[in-house]
Design an enzyme around this catalytic site. Structure first.
Site, PDB file in Angstrom:
ATOM      1  N   HIS A   9       0.833  -1.213   0.000  1.00 28.59           N
ATOM      2  CA  HIS A   9       0.000   0.000   0.000  1.00 28.59           C
ATOM      3  C   HIS A   9       0.869   1.266   0.000  1.00 28.59           C
ATOM      4  O   HIS A   9       2.045   1.234   0.381  1.00 28.59           O
ATOM      5  CB  HIS A   9      -0.894  -0.004   1.250  1.00 28.59           C
ATOM      6  CG  HIS A   9      -0.100  -0.050   2.519  1.00 28.59           C
ATOM      7  ND1 HIS A   9       0.453   1.074   3.086  1.00 28.59           N
ATOM      8  CD2 HIS A   9       0.282  -1.095   3.302  1.00 28.59           C
ATOM      9  CE1 HIS A   9       1.124   0.736   4.163  1.00 28.59           C
ATOM     10  NE2 HIS A   9       1.042  -0.586   4.320  1.00 28.59           N
ATOM     11  N   ARG A  60      -5.882   0.696   4.104  1.00 25.97           N
ATOM     12  CA  ARG A  60      -4.740   1.273   3.385  1.00 25.97           C
ATOM     13  C   ARG A  60      -4.411   0.464   2.131  1.00 25.97           C
ATOM     14  O   ARG A  60      -3.965   1.015   1.131  1.00 25.97           O
ATOM     15  CB  ARG A  60      -3.523   1.433   4.307  1.00 25.97           C
ATOM     16  CG  ARG A  60      -3.007   0.173   5.004  1.00 25.97           C
ATOM     17  CD  ARG A  60      -2.057   0.577   6.115  1.00 25.97           C
ATOM     18  NE  ARG A  60      -1.321  -0.500   6.772  1.00 25.97           N
ATOM     19  CZ  ARG A  60      -1.781  -1.250   7.769  1.00 25.97           C
ATOM     20  NH1 ARG A  60      -3.009  -1.090   8.213  1.00 25.97           N
ATOM     21  NH2 ARG A  60      -1.007  -2.162   8.336  1.00 25.97           N
ATOM     22  N   GLU A  87      -1.585  -7.256   7.267  1.00 29.26           N
ATOM     23  CA  GLU A  87      -0.229  -7.083   7.773  1.00 29.26           C
ATOM     24  C   GLU A  87       0.061  -8.054   8.914  1.00 29.26           C
ATOM     25  O   GLU A  87      -0.873  -8.554   9.563  1.00 29.26           O
ATOM     26  CB  GLU A  87      -0.064  -5.625   8.247  1.00 29.26           C
ATOM     27  CG  GLU A  87       1.314  -5.247   8.765  1.00 29.26           C
ATOM     28  CD  GLU A  87       2.467  -5.550   7.814  1.00 29.26           C
ATOM     29  OE1 GLU A  87       2.667  -6.731   7.477  1.00 29.26           O
ATOM     30  OE2 GLU A  87       3.175  -4.609   7.424  1.00 29.26           O
ATOM     31  N   HIS A 182       0.834  -5.714   2.306  1.00 25.18           N
ATOM     32  CA  HIS A 182       1.603  -4.964   3.317  1.00 25.18           C
ATOM     33  C   HIS A 182       3.062  -5.412   3.329  1.00 25.18           C
ATOM     34  O   HIS A 182       3.386  -6.505   2.847  1.00 25.18           O
ATOM     35  CB  HIS A 182       0.969  -5.216   4.684  1.00 25.18           C
ATOM     36  CG  HIS A 182      -0.476  -4.862   4.705  1.00 25.18           C
ATOM     37  ND1 HIS A 182      -0.943  -3.656   5.156  1.00 25.18           N
ATOM     38  CD2 HIS A 182      -1.572  -5.554   4.261  1.00 25.18           C
ATOM     39  CE1 HIS A 182      -2.253  -3.620   5.008  1.00 25.18           C
ATOM     40  NE2 HIS A 182      -2.669  -4.757   4.466  1.00 25.18           N
TER      41      HIS A 182
HETATM   42  O1  LIG Z   1       2.927  -2.688  10.469  1.00 28.46           O
HETATM   43  C1  LIG Z   1       3.775  -1.821  10.277  1.00 28.46           C
HETATM   44  O2  LIG Z   1       4.181  -1.044  11.181  1.00 28.46           O
HETATM   45  C2  LIG Z   1       4.349  -1.647   8.881  1.00 28.46           C
HETATM   46  O3  LIG Z   1       3.413  -1.894   7.951  1.00 28.46           O
HETATM   47  C3  LIG Z   1       5.517  -2.583   8.645  1.00 28.46           C
HETATM   48  O4  LIG Z   1       6.396  -2.336   9.622  1.00 28.46           O
HETATM   49  P1  LIG Z   1       7.909  -2.834   9.703  1.00 28.46           P
HETATM   50  O5  LIG Z   1       8.618  -2.406   8.449  1.00 28.46           O
HETATM   51  O6  LIG Z   1       8.412  -2.111  10.919  1.00 28.46           O
HETATM   52  O7  LIG Z   1       7.873  -4.315   9.902  1.00 28.46           O
END
Ligand SMILES: O=C(O)[C@H](O)COP(=O)(O)O
Length: 247
Positions: A9, A60, A87, A182
């Site tokens: 996203h 998102r 995610e 994600h």
């Molecule tokens: O969920 C989150 O905070 C982001 O989408 C991915 O986070 P990260 O790169 O810190 O794993």
């Protein structure tokens, strides 16, 4: 040869505030919408067309998909939404600022939470009102499948059945597929389709709003992969993802 396009996203409100997001359902920023629009135009110019698109159940990803299909002028494309593309669930870290968390627990610990393969952060309590079991969109999903926190391994186990049952069969049926999800659910999917060893997956980061093309052979083995966007923009975006966990 088959082609599959994967896309994270566009920038979300919590990406902009550098907060752990996971299953929190935050929207895109204006920049995130612009990234989605640009990604759609890029795919259109490169001659891409889709028969089917998938997104997670988080807005998102859904909005990124809508905006990209709109800019490609193919809003009629059938869309499948699945919680399996959500995610990685970040447990009790959800909502916390990544840099403040690194100041408190150290950058090394934050890197372990963000990128280790099999270490999950502290889970949300089952009574926490943020737990997915209280969210009506997941009411048809047996509670035992709803996470309180996940490591990437858990996310792989959640995403792979969706690849096996839905995405891969659509590709084999000759459909051009776009998947918008994600950072970590795509890392999980890529780990599976590209057969990346457990120890190497921590080095893979995914930038927001950049179409990533996978060319697959008739057995869905990866031939090669590449981003459609400008390599400098992608490098910059990858660096900023890596640096989010700095104190
Ligand atoms: O969920 C989150 O905070 C982001 O989408 C991915 O986070 P990260 O790169 O810190 O794993």
């Amino acid at each position: 040869m088959y082609k599959l396009v994967l896309m994270r996203h566009g920038e979300s409100e919590w990406n902009a505030e550098n907060r752990f997001t996971g299953w929190s359902d935050v929207d895109l920023t204006i920049k995130g919408r612009q990234q989605a629009n640009k990604a759609g135009l890029l795919m259109k110019e490169a001659g891409y067309n889709f028969d089917l698109a998938y997104a997670s159940m988080l807005k998102r990803a859904i909005r990124t998909l809508w905006v990209a299909l709109d800019s490609m002028n193919i809003m009629h494309t059938p869309i499948g939404l699945s919680w399996r593309l959500n995610e990685r669930h970040y447990g009790q870290l959800q909502g916390l600022n990544k840099s403040d968390t690194a100041k408190k627990y150290g950058e090394e610990q934050v890197l372990i939470w963000r990128r280790s393969y099999d270490i999950a952060p502290e889970p949300l309590s089952l009574e926490d009102s943020r737990h997915p079991r209280f969210d009506s969109r997941y009411s048809k999903i047996p509670e035992k499948y709803l996470p309180s926190a996940e490591c990437l391994k858990d996310t792989v186990n959640r995403v792979v059945p969706f690849w096996n049952e839905s995405i891969s069969s659509a590709i084999r049926a000759g459909r051009n597929v776009l998947v918008v999800a994600h950072g970590n659910s795509l890392r999980a999917l890529i780990k599976h389709i590209d057969n990346i060893p457990d120890g190497d997956i921590m080095n893979l980061n995914i930038p927001t709003g950049q179409p990533l093309v996978y060319e697959l052979d008739e057995n869905l083995k990866v031939i090669r992969n590449y981003y459609l966007g400008n390599p400098e923009d992608i490098e910059k975006s990858l660096d900023s993802v890596k640096n989010q966990g700095k104190a």
